[in-house]
Design a protein around this motif. Structure first.
Motif, PDB file in Angstrom:
ATOM      1  N   ARG A   1      -6.783   2.240 -16.991  1.00 32.95           N
ATOM      2  CA  ARG A   1      -7.780   2.019 -15.963  1.00 32.95           C
ATOM      3  C   ARG A   1      -8.253   0.579 -16.068  1.00 32.95           C
ATOM      4  NH1 ARG A   1      -7.660   6.752 -13.766  1.00 32.95           N
ATOM      5  NH2 ARG A   1      -9.483   8.095 -13.661  1.00 32.95           N
ATOM      6  N   PRO A   2      -7.541  -0.330 -15.408  1.00 29.50           N
ATOM      7  CA  PRO A   2      -7.865  -1.748 -15.612  1.00 29.50           C
ATOM      8  C   PRO A   2      -9.272  -2.145 -15.193  1.00 29.50           C
ATOM      9  CG  PRO A   2      -5.996  -1.466 -14.109  1.00 29.50           C
ATOM     10  CD  PRO A   2      -6.417  -0.110 -14.503  1.00 29.50           C
ATOM     11  N   THR A   3      -9.961  -1.279 -14.432  1.00 35.48           N
ATOM     12  CA  THR A   3     -11.332  -1.651 -14.108  1.00 35.48           C
ATOM     13  C   THR A   3     -12.344  -0.714 -14.742  1.00 35.48           C
ATOM     14  OG1 THR A   3     -11.093  -0.413 -12.059  1.00 35.48           O
ATOM     15  CG2 THR A   3     -10.839  -2.801 -11.933  1.00 35.48           C
TER      16      THR A   3
ATOM     17  N   ILE B   1      -9.168  -1.723  -3.761  1.00 31.42           N
ATOM     18  CA  ILE B   1      -7.866  -2.164  -3.255  1.00 31.42           C
ATOM     19  C   ILE B   1      -8.111  -3.487  -2.557  1.00 31.42           C
ATOM     20  CG2 ILE B   1      -5.959  -1.623  -1.733  1.00 31.42           C
ATOM     21  CD1 ILE B   1      -6.375   1.224  -2.134  1.00 31.42           C
ATOM     22  N   ASP B   2      -7.350  -4.488  -2.943  1.00 32.92           N
ATOM     23  CA  ASP B   2      -7.565  -5.796  -2.326  1.00 32.92           C
ATOM     24  C   ASP B   2      -6.932  -5.850  -0.955  1.00 32.92           C
ATOM     25  OD1 ASP B   2      -6.953  -7.177  -5.538  1.00 32.92           O
ATOM     26  OD2 ASP B   2      -8.885  -6.900  -4.520  1.00 32.92           O
ATOM     27  N   LYS B   3      -7.624  -6.491  -0.041  1.00 39.85           N
ATOM     28  CA  LYS B   3      -7.028  -6.678   1.279  1.00 39.85           C
ATOM     29  C   LYS B   3      -5.965  -7.756   1.168  1.00 39.85           C
ATOM     30  CE  LYS B   3      -7.948  -7.717   6.122  1.00 39.85           C
ATOM     31  NZ  LYS B   3      -6.610  -7.372   6.512  1.00 39.85           N
ATOM     32  N   VAL B   4      -4.794  -7.429   1.640  1.00 40.72           N
ATOM     33  CA  VAL B   4      -3.712  -8.393   1.546  1.00 40.72           C
ATOM     34  C   VAL B   4      -3.462  -8.986   2.903  1.00 40.72           C
ATOM     35  CG1 VAL B   4      -1.274  -8.663   1.041  1.00 40.72           C
ATOM     36  CG2 VAL B   4      -2.673  -7.192  -0.373  1.00 40.72           C
TER      37      VAL B   4
ATOM     38  N   LEU C   1     -10.001 -23.664 -12.602  1.00 37.12           N
ATOM     39  CA  LEU C   1      -9.522 -22.512 -13.364  1.00 37.12           C
ATOM     40  C   LEU C   1     -10.521 -21.379 -13.171  1.00 37.12           C
ATOM     41  CD1 LEU C   1      -8.889 -24.362 -16.739  1.00 37.12           C
ATOM     42  CD2 LEU C   1      -7.216 -23.971 -14.959  1.00 37.12           C
TER      43      LEU C   1
ATOM     44  N   ARG D   1      -0.179 -17.124   1.159  1.00 38.13           N
ATOM     45  CA  ARG D   1      -0.085 -16.921  -0.277  1.00 38.13           C
ATOM     46  C   ARG D   1       1.096 -17.689  -0.838  1.00 38.13           C
ATOM     47  NH1 ARG D   1      -3.157 -12.139  -1.958  1.00 38.13           N
ATOM     48  NH2 ARG D   1      -4.351 -11.641  -0.103  1.00 38.13           N
TER      49      ARG D   1
ATOM     50  N   TYR E   1       0.855  -1.189   0.000  1.00 39.30           N
ATOM     51  CA  TYR E   1       0.000   0.000   0.000  1.00 39.30           C
ATOM     52  C   TYR E   1       0.887   1.234   0.000  1.00 39.30           C
ATOM     53  CZ  TYR E   1      -3.883  -2.919   1.786  1.00 39.30           C
ATOM     54  OH  TYR E   1      -4.854  -3.862   1.979  1.00 39.30           O
TER      55      TYR E   1
END
Lengths: 598, 295
Positions: B282-284, B292-295, B96, A428, A393
């Motif tokens: 703008r990939p989306t 934002i993905d939660k990592v 897949l 991961r 981030y």
């Protein structure tokens, strides 16, 4: 699916190559029919193109519905150079491959961040753009096409006949397959597969994900372009009718059917699929039914394709699995990052997600060589802090200084270069890779041999791989899972997967290692083991930041503990002082009730 | 009127009409994407089926146009149900994660073959129910069909939005879109909602097909390209922004036709170029939600 099979180097490998070469030599002589020789030529160059598709779809995990476009670039470049500029095949062909590679870069750019349906659409749009350009641009001749394309000439000056052309294509196909196999077993293949497994994890190990994706695209498009080049010179004529969406689907189907991510999948799939129109020529009217049906059946019932499904069978896996009898090289443990001078200071660090202040003005100092615990109730910002530190981030405000460098906003792979890496709260791993390969990916930053060394499997590359394998085994032994080295990572138990993540992170020789809830879901025996390992990592000189909820563990191993609540630091100190701090108690258990003595 | 202005004016009308078809198809993408995170890569073929079924009803069987339209829409809707059962449900929780892309592509290929077998590969004329007389506005001429398309398509898009936001059934669909498990827990039959989503999505494509064919031709290969261009519309809005999608469709249609005034060869390529450039930055999607993905 990537098992360490068919790493047939040495005499077995060369025997297989010799057999294949003999088959290629003998086939046109045995069949001796001009039509079948043309079919063989087509099989061979479509096979080359299929290898290209698999590199992108099977190894790198992207989708491609537009590969016909790359094929077309190779074909048209070579054809135009031959007809309009008089270039001989031997010069025009490599240029065609290079042109296709460049087209691959063009395709890669919009594909880098796109995922899922968006990515599929990018490739689709690319394919259509090439088709439309071929159709409408006078230069390419449109539907009238390009005529009188000369074939390759022999040193004698005569043009190659059909049989010789097949030998050329077939021989090239064999060469491409061998080179692909070399890459498959080397760091190149491993890195591409890692991208498929987890881009985020790959990035934290120092892999520049975007750059490597482009590598995948370029390798893939070069192969597709090479196939196109051979196609262009086959019949002396090409036009825009060939390079349609249906061809992209055909290429993709052949790889799917054979089995994505396997070495032999493209061969099996492209041979079967491209033989079908010949065998069932009378069914030409229904050929789309057949293709559509094959895709559907394969996707639903055989998602791993023919070769992939065969590889799942126990007896076959046992037969082909390479046993890793390497001697572990324990010197790696002395070689983990010495973190003297690796101070870390965060000042005023904030991260907001819209209205949510996940981190709010946090100051933190880490002393090198210590274990720094980070605790706090759920949602207090611990993982966010780690994500900001490792570059996943970008901070909204504040600064982070590591060893004197300002690093806020640096990308994860740059952070890895600086010696910062991590494990993840939600594991991961690269699930499709073996346990050993997972650790090997961790060695990415330390690799010395480059692309071409691995392509050709030079002595240097082979030695380096062997050395790394030994080190990887040592790391696995260190965390205690060396006996599972050849299993797929996804088949490990939860606790073992956590240990694997640690081993993988250690391979990156971090000076600062961040462990995000390493004890989550772990049983008491494993817990003790974990504490021991953390102690040993500290003894090796690595600085650790550990996020944990398990109080006994964190209190036991930490030199200093910082406590976060609602994104702010509310306490810091030794385990004892933090344990007694009323603010910490309140954060976890709530304020003492006033009416207790009523 | 200056001839170039006439051309531009006509391009605007054509652009709005084809654009509203893109918006219609794209709304189909939206409906299935929000409920199942999948979309029908063969949506264009459903447009084609709608057109050809409509053609058969209107021309071969001589049925009145409203009936032909209704039948076309119903048939494609039913085929949407089949699509869900055959190509989506078996692969939705699959090894897949892009299986559904390929399975829907497979269905589209099969449909194309079927269409060629039933209707043949030639382009066929679809007479407009409003006649072929060009309406003259000043010195610009437009087909009444084009106006009908604009009105019909846009109002359908708005009606569907109204349905989704205001009706109980529509809200149930949105609930499934939002959180599948939570919807199931409150008693919504998730499976049925998914089927409904696909039925709606395909019916929209079918409607688009029968609306557009009097302006272009009706033939077995008519669907693939509009399907992709509709996706450009969806990208413009981002797959989760229905109004953005509507605007996107109109913008794409206009862009295409206006570029066509400059050079007809450019017309074909501009949308694809747009997709590539758009997704690079703008990939989306242009107006899509940045997550934002939660990592």
């Amino acid at each position: 699916m990537r098992l360490p099979i068919f790493a047939a180097t040495g005499s077995l490998g060369w025997l297989i190559v010799a057999i294949a070469a003999t088959v290629i030599w003998a086939l046109p002589l045995v069949l001796n029919d001009p039509f079948f020789i043309l079919v063989l030529q087509s099989l061979a160059y479509l096979y080359i193109a299929a290898i290209g598709v698999d590199i992108l779809v099977g190894w790198t995990g992207q989708i491609s519905l537009g590969h016909a476009g790359l094929y077309a670039v190779g074909a048209y470049t070579s054809a135009l150079l031959a007809t309009k500029a008089g270039f001989p095949f031997w010069i025009g062909a490599p240029l065609g491959v290079i042109a296709a590679g460049i087209a691959g870069v063009v395709l890669a750019l919009p594909s880098l961040r796109a995922k899922g349906p968006y990515l599929a659409m990018v490739t689709l749009a690319f394919g259509f753009m090439v088709e439309v350009t071929a159709n409408r641009w006078d230069f390419t001749g449109g539907p009238m096409g390009i005529m009188a394309i000369p074939g390759p000439t022999l040193p004698s000056g005569a043009e190659m006949n059909a049989t010789q052309y097949f030998w050329l294509i077939g021989g090239t196909a064999l060469l491409v397959q061998m080179l692909a196999a070399n890459l498959y077993h080397s760091r190149v293949g491993r890195t591409l597969f890692a991208l498929q497994g987890s881009e985020v994890a790959a990035e934290t190990l120092g892999i520049n994900v975007y750059a490597w994706k482009v590598v995948g695209f370029v390798l893939s498009s070069a192969c597709a372009g090479l196939g196109g080049v051979f196609f262009a010179h086959q019949n002396g004529f090409i036009n825009s009718d060939t390079f349609v969406f249906g061809l992209s689907v055909q290429m993709l189907t052949s790889v799917l059917m054979g089995g994505t991510g396997t070495l032999l999948g493209p061969l099996v799939g492209s041979v079967i699929l491209n033989l079908i129109p010949t065998v069932f020529a009378h069914l030409h009217e229904y050929h789309l039914y057949i293709y559509g049906g094959i895709i559907l059946v394969t996707i639903i019932f055989l998602p791993k394709g023919i070769v992939g499904s065969l590889l799942l069978l126990r007896p076959i896996r046992r037969l082909l699995s390479k046993t890793n009898e390497g001697v572990p090289d324990a010197s790696i443990l002395a070689d983990l990052g010495r973190s003297t001078g690796m101070t870390l200071s965060a000042r005023g660090l904030s991260k907001h997600f819209g209205g949510i202040r996940a981190l709010n003005n946090v100051d933190l100092d880490i002393t090198p060589g210590t274990v720094h615990g980070l605790i706090g109730p759920n949602g207090s910002g611990k993982s966010t802090f780690v994500n900001v530190l490792t570059g996943i981030y970008r901070p909204t405000a504040g600064s982070v200084e590591i060893a004197g460098h300002q690093i806020a906003g640096a990308s994860p792979h740059l952070m890895a270069r600086m010696g910062v890496t991590r494990t993840f709260q939600s594991i991961r791993l690269f699930g499709d890779l073996t346990v050993l390969d997972n650790v090997m990916v961790g060695f990415h930053l330390g690799l010395r041999r480059g692309f071409f060394a691995h392509l050709l499997q030079t002595r240097g590359a082979v030695d380096e791989e062997a050395a790394l394998r030994a080190k990887a085994l040592a790391l696995l032994a260190f965390v205690g899972i060396a006996d599972r080295a050849n299993d797929l990572a996804q088949n490990l138990s939860y606790g073992q997967q956590r240990l694997l993540e640690i081993a993988r992170a250690l391979a990156a020789r971090p000076k600062l290692l961040l462990l995000d809830e390493p004890a989550a879901g772990v049983n008491p025996t494993e817990l003790n083991h974990l504490a021991t390992i953390i102690g040993q990592i500290k003894a090796a000189g690595v600085t650790l930041i550990v996020i944990e909820h398990h109080m006994e563990l964190i209190m036991g191993i930490s030199d200093t503990i910082s406590v976060l609540d609602f994104g702010e630091k509310i306490a810091e100190g030794t385990a004892a002082s933090v344990r007694a701090d009323p603010k910490v108690i309140e954060a976890y258990l709530g304020a003492p009730s006033e009416s207790m003595d009523a | 009127m200056d001839p170039i202005f006439v051309k531009i004016w006509q391009a605007v009308i054509s652009g709005l009409s084809i654009g509203s078809i893109y918006a219609l198809i794209a709304q189909g993408y939206y409906v299935t994407f929000i409920t199942t995170a999948t979309l029908n890569f063969g949506q264009g073929e459903f447009l084609m089926i709608g057109a050809l079924v409509g053609l058969t009803c209107y021309v071969s069987l001589g049925l009145p146009f409203p009936m032909a339209l209704a039948i076309a829409v119903v048939v494609t809707g039913l085929m949407g149900i089949l699509l869900e059962r055959v190509a989506i449900r078996p692969v939705i929780r699959h090894v897949l994660s892009h299986s559904w892309v390929l399975s829907t592509v497979a269905i589209s290929i099969i449909l194309k073959n079927a269409a060629v077998n039933v209707w043949g590969p030639e382009q066929m004329k679809f007479p407009s129910p409003f006649g072929d007389q060009v309406l003259k506005i000043g010195s610009a001429g437009i087909f009444p069909q084009e106006l009908f398309i604009i009105v019909c398509a846009i109002s359908t898009v708005l009606l569907v939005q109204l349905f989704l936001k205001k009706s109980l059934l529509g809200k149930a669909l949105m609930a499934v879109a939002n959180n599948r498990n939570a919807a199931a827990v409150v008693g919504i039959d998730v499976k049925r909602m998914v089927i409904l989503a696909f039925m709606l999505s395909s019916a929209l494509a079918g409607l688009g097909g029968i609306l557009i064919s009097p302006v272009t031709f009706a033939w077995a290969y008519m669907g693939t390209v509009p399907g992709i261009k509709a996706f450009a519309a969806a990208i413009f809005g981002g797959l989760e922004n229905p109004i953005g999608i509507l605007i996107g469709g109109l913008v794409i249609g206009l862009l295409e036709q206006l570029f066509g005034v400059i050079n007809s060869n450019l017309k074909e390529g501009v949308t694809f170029l747009f997709i590539l450039v758009m997704l690079a930055f703008r990939p989306t999607g242009l107006m899509g939600r940045r997550t934002i993905d939660k990592v």
